[in-house]
Every structure is written in C-alpha cells, then in structure tokens.
Design a protein around this motif. Structure first.
Motif, PDB file in Angstrom:
ATOM      1  N   LEU A 212       0.840  -1.206  -0.182  1.00 36.44           N
ATOM      2  CA  LEU A 212      -0.164   0.147   0.112  1.00 36.44           C
ATOM      3  C   LEU A 212       0.828   1.115   0.055  1.00 36.44           C
ATOM      4  O   LEU A 212       0.510   1.980  -0.739  1.00 36.44           O
ATOM      5  N   ALA A 213       1.883   1.238   0.793  1.00 34.80           N
ATOM      6  CA  ALA A 213       2.740   2.365   0.847  1.00 34.80           C
ATOM      7  C   ALA A 213       3.520   2.657  -0.518  1.00 34.80           C
ATOM      8  O   ALA A 213       3.607   3.839  -1.060  1.00 34.80           O
ATOM      9  N   ALA A 214       4.076   1.445  -1.153  1.00 33.38           N
ATOM     10  CA  ALA A 214       4.335   1.777  -2.601  1.00 33.38           C
ATOM     11  C   ALA A 214       3.501   2.240  -3.514  1.00 33.38           C
ATOM     12  O   ALA A 214       3.846   3.017  -4.246  1.00 33.38           O
ATOM     13  N   LYS A 215       2.355   1.734  -3.552  1.00 31.89           N
ATOM     14  CA  LYS A 215       1.303   2.243  -4.602  1.00 31.89           C
ATOM     15  C   LYS A 215       0.965   3.660  -4.225  1.00 31.89           C
ATOM     16  O   LYS A 215       0.812   4.593  -4.992  1.00 31.89           O
ATOM     17  N   GLU A 216       0.985   4.066  -2.684  1.00 31.13           N
ATOM     18  CA  GLU A 216       0.659   5.337  -2.475  1.00 31.13           C
ATOM     19  C   GLU A 216       1.858   6.381  -2.972  1.00 31.13           C
ATOM     20  O   GLU A 216       1.473   7.372  -3.301  1.00 31.13           O
ATOM     21  N   ASN A 217       2.963   5.819  -3.049  1.00 31.92           N
ATOM     22  CA  ASN A 217       3.867   6.585  -3.389  1.00 31.92           C
ATOM     23  C   ASN A 217       4.002   6.665  -4.968  1.00 31.92           C
ATOM     24  O   ASN A 217       4.450   7.895  -5.544  1.00 31.92           O
ATOM     25  N   GLU A 218       3.869   5.531  -5.603  1.00 35.78           N
ATOM     26  CA  GLU A 218       3.498   5.659  -7.031  1.00 35.78           C
ATOM     27  C   GLU A 218       2.306   6.617  -7.620  1.00 35.78           C
ATOM     28  O   GLU A 218       2.701   7.334  -8.445  1.00 35.78           O
TER      29      GLU A 218
END
Length: 139
Positions: free
Chosen positions: A106-112
């Motif tokens: 989720l954190a990676a997707k939010e950064n993306e």
C-alpha cells in the motif's frame, strides 16, 4: 436418561457382546429370572446392579446409562489446548505477516500515485505554458 433407555442400552450391549441372559445372571451371581427382570421387567436399576452389569459387559456404568462411551479426556485436554494454541499462533503470525506485506504494498502504491500526480501536474504546467506561448505567438 430414563430407566427404559438404560435397560435398552444394557440389552443392546449384551447382544453386541454375544452374552445370553443366563450367562449374565451367572456372572452377576443372580438367577436368570432376576436378571430378566432387571433387563426387561419392572425392576429399577440400582447402582449395585449397574456397576456389576457394566463390569460383566466390559464397559462402564456411564456407557450403559448414557448409551455411548463418554470421552474420558484424561490428559488429552492439555494436548488439545496446546495444539489449539500452536495453530492459533501460526495463524496469527501468518496474518500479521500478510498485513505487513499489504501495508508495504500500500505504501509503495501511495508513492506511485503521488509520483503520477506530480507527473500529471508537471505535464499540465507544460501544456499550460505551451498554450500561452502559442496564444502569444498568434497561432
């Protein structure tokens, strides 16, 4: 359990064991007619009879009264509890590991998403600048 059910359990168990009424009476040290009255007659079963009958039939008084062999659970409750605790810990660890993985994803997707929004804003600024340039150039 009522008296009739207990008598039916005794009758069933005696037949399963292949023991005649005569043999039951002999093993209990009573006459056949007395045993017949215990099993089929008006006699209410007394604890002294039920214990002896159970012993002859190789079972417990509880099985004759209840109609099934009760779970004795000696020592097994702790084993079951330990197995339950072990499985619970394993499931909890798997759950927590899955949650950690999902949080990282989720954190990676939010950064993306943040990066993509920045890219869109940059492109919108470029488009806006180009529109102004072309508008001022008279095109």
């Amino acid at each position: 359990m009522d008296n009739a059910s207990i008598k039916e359990n005794i009758y069933r168990k005696r037949n399963e064991e292949g023991i005649s009424q005569d043999e039951m009476a002999r093993r209990l040290g009573i006459v056949r007619n007395t045993y017949r009255k215990i099993e089929r007659g008006p006699v209410r079963l007394l604890s002294e009879h039920i214990d002896g009958i159970a012993e002859v039939l190789g079972t417990t008084p509880e099985e004759l009264v209840l109609g099934y062999k009760p779970f004795d659970g000696s020592g097994m409750l702790d084993e079951i509890r330990m197995e339950y605790d072990s499985r619970t810990r394993k499931i909890t660890e798997e759950y927590e590991s899955a949650i950690s993985g999902l949080k990282a994803e989720l954190a990676a997707k939010e950064n993306e998403i943040r990066d993509l929004r920045n890219t869109i804003e940059d492109k919108n600024e470029i488009i806006s600048l180009l529109k102004r340039k072309y508008a001022s150039d008279g095109m």
